[in-house]
Design an enzyme around this catalytic site. Structure first.
Site, short mmCIF file in Angstrom:
data_model
loop_
_atom_site.label_atom_id
_atom_site.label_comp_id
_atom_site.label_asym_id
_atom_site.label_seq_id
_atom_site.Cartn_x
_atom_site.Cartn_y
_atom_site.Cartn_z
N ASN A 178 53.48 -28.14 35.22
CA ASN A 178 53.71 -28.67 33.87
C ASN A 178 54.73 -27.74 33.22
O ASN A 178 54.40 -26.62 32.83
CB ASN A 178 52.39 -28.69 33.09
CG ASN A 178 52.56 -29.22 31.67
OD1 ASN A 178 53.66 -29.55 31.23
ND2 ASN A 178 51.47 -29.29 30.94
N LYS A 187 53.54 -23.97 33.58
CA LYS A 187 52.13 -23.85 33.93
C LYS A 187 51.93 -24.43 35.33
O LYS A 187 52.50 -25.48 35.65
CB LYS A 187 51.25 -24.61 32.94
CG LYS A 187 51.23 -24.05 31.54
CD LYS A 187 50.33 -24.88 30.65
CE LYS A 187 50.35 -24.39 29.21
NZ LYS A 187 49.52 -25.25 28.33
N ARG A 202 53.66 -33.13 35.75
CA ARG A 202 53.48 -33.81 34.47
C ARG A 202 54.87 -34.08 33.89
O ARG A 202 55.67 -33.16 33.70
CB ARG A 202 52.69 -32.94 33.49
CG ARG A 202 52.50 -33.64 32.15
CD ARG A 202 52.10 -32.68 31.06
NE ARG A 202 51.97 -33.36 29.79
CZ ARG A 202 52.14 -32.78 28.62
NH1 ARG A 202 52.45 -31.50 28.55
NH2 ARG A 202 52.00 -33.46 27.50
N HIS A 210 49.60 -38.29 25.95
CA HIS A 210 48.27 -37.89 26.42
C HIS A 210 47.66 -38.93 27.37
O HIS A 210 46.45 -38.96 27.57
CB HIS A 210 47.30 -37.65 25.25
CG HIS A 210 47.64 -36.47 24.40
ND1 HIS A 210 47.51 -36.47 23.02
CD2 HIS A 210 48.13 -35.24 24.73
CE1 HIS A 210 47.89 -35.30 22.53
NE2 HIS A 210 48.27 -34.55 23.55
N HIS A 227 41.63 -37.34 21.52
CA HIS A 227 42.09 -36.17 22.28
C HIS A 227 42.59 -35.16 21.26
O HIS A 227 43.67 -35.32 20.69
CB HIS A 227 43.21 -36.57 23.25
CG HIS A 227 43.79 -35.40 24.00
ND1 HIS A 227 43.56 -35.21 25.34
CD2 HIS A 227 44.57 -34.38 23.60
CE1 HIS A 227 44.19 -34.10 25.74
NE2 HIS A 227 44.80 -33.58 24.68
N GLY A 252 43.57 -31.36 20.28
CA GLY A 252 43.96 -29.99 20.58
C GLY A 252 45.02 -29.61 19.56
O GLY A 252 45.08 -30.16 18.47
N ARG A 270 51.98 -30.03 13.55
CA ARG A 270 52.68 -31.28 13.25
C ARG A 270 52.03 -31.99 12.07
O ARG A 270 50.81 -31.98 11.92
CB ARG A 270 52.66 -32.21 14.47
CG ARG A 270 53.43 -31.70 15.67
CD ARG A 270 53.44 -32.74 16.79
NE ARG A 270 54.03 -32.21 18.01
CZ ARG A 270 53.41 -32.19 19.19
NH1 ARG A 270 52.18 -32.67 19.31
NH2 ARG A 270 54.02 -31.69 20.25
N CYS A 302 42.41 -24.18 15.13
CA CYS A 302 41.27 -24.78 14.44
C CYS A 302 40.09 -23.82 14.34
O CYS A 302 39.33 -23.86 13.37
CB CYS A 302 40.85 -26.06 15.16
SG CYS A 302 39.68 -27.07 14.23
N ILE A 344 39.70 -28.93 20.84
CA ILE A 344 38.95 -29.08 19.59
C ILE A 344 37.83 -30.10 19.77
O ILE A 344 36.69 -29.87 19.38
CB ILE A 344 39.87 -29.50 18.43
CG1 ILE A 344 40.92 -28.42 18.16
CG2 ILE A 344 39.07 -29.79 17.17
CD1 ILE A 344 42.00 -28.84 17.17
N GLY A 345 38.14 -31.23 20.38
CA GLY A 345 37.15 -32.28 20.56
C GLY A 345 35.95 -31.84 21.37
O GLY A 345 34.81 -32.23 21.10
N ASN A 404 34.90 -28.60 21.73
CA ASN A 404 34.26 -27.36 21.30
C ASN A 404 33.90 -27.26 19.82
O ASN A 404 33.12 -26.39 19.43
CB ASN A 404 35.15 -26.17 21.67
CG ASN A 404 35.30 -26.00 23.17
OD1 ASN A 404 34.31 -25.89 23.88
ND2 ASN A 404 36.53 -26.02 23.65
N GLU A 446 43.16 -33.12 33.10
CA GLU A 446 44.45 -33.72 33.45
C GLU A 446 44.95 -33.24 34.80
O GLU A 446 45.57 -34.01 35.54
CB GLU A 446 45.47 -33.39 32.35
CG GLU A 446 45.16 -34.03 31.02
CD GLU A 446 46.02 -33.50 29.89
OE1 GLU A 446 47.00 -34.18 29.54
OE2 GLU A 446 45.71 -32.42 29.36
#
Length: 398
Positions: free
Chosen positions: A10, A17, A89, A178, A206, A208, A239, A282, A330-331, A333, A384
Site C-alpha cells: 500500500n 506499507k 491497494r 474504502h 468505516h 478511522g 478532513r 479521536c 475508531i469504529g 475501539n 483489508e
C-alpha cells in the site's frame, strides 16, 4: 492448497506499507512501513515476531529502494522463496474496473488515466507497482481498487447535480472509497450473524482518520458518503467532510488563499483537528472532552451527530435497516462514539446494550444492541490485507 504467501503493498507518495500475509488464515508473518521516501533521511521499519528493526534507505531513498530493502529482509528470514504474488491497494479505477485484476500494461494505462480522479494516490500506487515489478521479477501483480466495490451504485446515487457534460467529458461523479474494507466487513457481518448477506439491509460505518459510511442491499453497495475524492461525506480526522461549495469563493475573497491552499485546509487542517484545535486523533479528543476541553467536546459532538445523520440517510439507500456495523480504528475501539451514534439512532430500532458496547474493543467482534432491539448494531474488525491477499491468490492461481 498452496503454501505460497502474498505480499500486500500500500503505497503513498512518501510512504510504503507492506505485509506478508497467509491467504488462508490472515496471519501476518512480516510487516513494514517505509517513511520519508524521496528525502535523504528515508527509512523502513520491519516488524516480525514482535521485534522491530529500522533500516536506513540513504542509498536509494525511494519506493524502489524500500521494496529492495524489503526483499533483503525477506531473504534474511527465508521468506523470499515463499512469496507467490503481490497485491497492490490502488485507490481509484474510476469506471474502468469493478473488480480486482491481474496487472498488465493495459491495467497500468487505466490507472494512469485515473490519476486526475486521485492525483495524490494513483501516482504513488503506480510507483509501488513498478518497484515490485522491478525487484520481484516474474511474480504476478494484482490491483485491488478502493473504488471497485461501489461500481454497483445506481446512477441516481453517483451522479452530481451539475451539468451532465462534466460527467460525459471528465467522468466527474461520485466514486466512493474504502471498498475493500466494505467488501470484507459485509461478508464478515453476515457470517458473524449467521445470515445471508443478500437478505440484509446493511449499513457499514468505516471510521478511522479517514471515515466513510456505505449502504449495502442485496449484497451490493447502493450508496456511500465519499464522492469524487475522499473529502466528501463524514467529518474525519483532518478532513471537513460535506461543506457548502461556496466556501471556496468565500475563503478566496476573504483570505486571499487560492484553490490549492483552500483544498489543503479542507483536507489536512479541518475535521476533528480543525474543530478541536487540539488533535486529529479521536482517542485524544475523547480524553480531553472528558476533562472538559470545549473544543474537544464540540468536535466529538459534531463527529457523532453528522455520522448519525448519515446512518439514517444510508438506511434510505439500503431500503431499511437490519444491521449497522462499525469498523475501522475508531469504529472498532471507541465505545464513546458508538454509544453517541446509537443514542441518536434509537428511532431506527437500535437499542444500545452498554455492557456489550464496552466489551467490544481491541479487535473483538460483538453485538452491541439489546436482545429485543428491532435492528442490530455490531462491531466487526476489518481486514483489508486479507481481502487483498485472497483476491491476489485467486487471480494468480495460488
Amino acid at each position: 492448497m498452496s503454501d505460497k504467501l502474498i505480499l500486500v503493498l500500500n503505497c503513498g507518495s512518501s510512504s510504503l506499507k507492506g505485509a506478508v500475509v497467509n491467504k488462508d488464515n490472515g496471519d501476518v508473518l512480516l510487516s513494514c512501513l517505509a517513511e520519508k521516501l524521496n528525502l535523504p533521511d528515508a527509512y523502513i521499519t520491519f516488524k516480525i515476531n514482535g521485534n522491530k528493526e529500522r533500516v536506513e534507505l540513504s542509498d536509494a531513498p525511494n519506493h524502489t529502494g524500500a521494496v529492495g530493502a524489503l526483499l533483503q529482509e525477506l531473504k534474511k528470514h527465508g521468506l523470499d522463496s515463499r512469496i507467490g504474488a503481490i497485491g497492490h491497494r490502488v485507490v481509484s479505477a474510476g469506471e474502468e474496473y469493478s473488480e480486482s485484476v491481474l496487472i498488465d500494461g493495459k491495467v497500468i494505462d487505466a490507472i494512469e488515466r485515473c490519476i486526475p480522479l486521485a492525483p495524490l494516490h494513483n501516482p504513488a500506487n503506480l510507483l509501488g507497482i513498478r518497484a515490485a515489478q522491478e525487484i520481484f521479477k516474474g511474480l504476478p501483480n494484482v490491483a485491488v481498487f478502493d473504488t471497485a466495490y461501489h461500481q454497483t451504485m445506481p446512477e441516481h446515487a453517483y451522479t452530481y447535480a451539475i451539468p451532465r457534460k462534466y460527467y460525459r467529458e471528465l467522468h466527474l461523479r461520485r466514486y466512493g472509497f474504502h471498498g475493500t474494507s466494505y467488501r470484507f466487513v459485509a461478508d464478515e457481518t453476515a457470517r458473524f450473524l449467521g445470515k445471508d448477506l443478500k437478505s440484509l439491509r446493511l449499513v457499514i460505518a468505516h471510521l478511522g482518520n479517514g471515515a466513510s459510511i456505505a449502504a449495502i442491499k442485496n449484497g451490493q453497495s447502493q450508496d456511500t458518503s465519499m464522492g469524487l475524492t475522499p473529502l466528501e461525506g463524514l467529518v474525519m480526522g483532518t478532513r471537513s467532510g460535506d461543506i457548502d461549495a461556496s466556501v471556496y469563493q468565500f475563503l478566496a475573497d476573504n483570505t486571499g488563499m487560492g484553490i490549492k491552499e483552500i483544498t489543503d485546509v479542507l483536507n489536512k487542517q479541518s475535521g476533528l483537528l480543525g474543530i478541536s484545535e487540539l488533535s486529529n486523533d479521536c482517542r485524544t479528543i475523547e480524553e480531553e472532552a472528558a476533562k472538559g476541553h470545549e473544543g474537544a467536546k464540540l468536535a466529538l459532538e459534531i463527529f457523532t451527530y453528522r455520522l448519525a445523520k448519515y446512518v439514517a440517510s444510508m438506511a434510505v439507500a439500503a431500503g431499511g435497516l437490519d444491521v449497522l456495523a462499525f469498523t475501522g480504528g475508531i469504529g472498532e475501539n471507541s465505545d464513546v462514539v458508538r454509544a453517541k451514534v446509537l443514542g441518536y439512532c434509537e428511532f431506527l430500532g437500535l437499542k444500545l446494550d452498554n455492557n456489550a458496547n464496552l466489551a467490544a474493543r481491541f479487535g473483538k467482534a460483538g453485538v452491541i444492541t439489546t436482545a429485543d432491539s428491532p435492528a442490530v448494531a455490531v462491531v466487526i474488525p476489518t481486514n483489508e490485507e486479507l481481502m487483498i491477499a485472497q483476491d491476489t491468490a485467486l487471480l494468480s492461481g495460488l
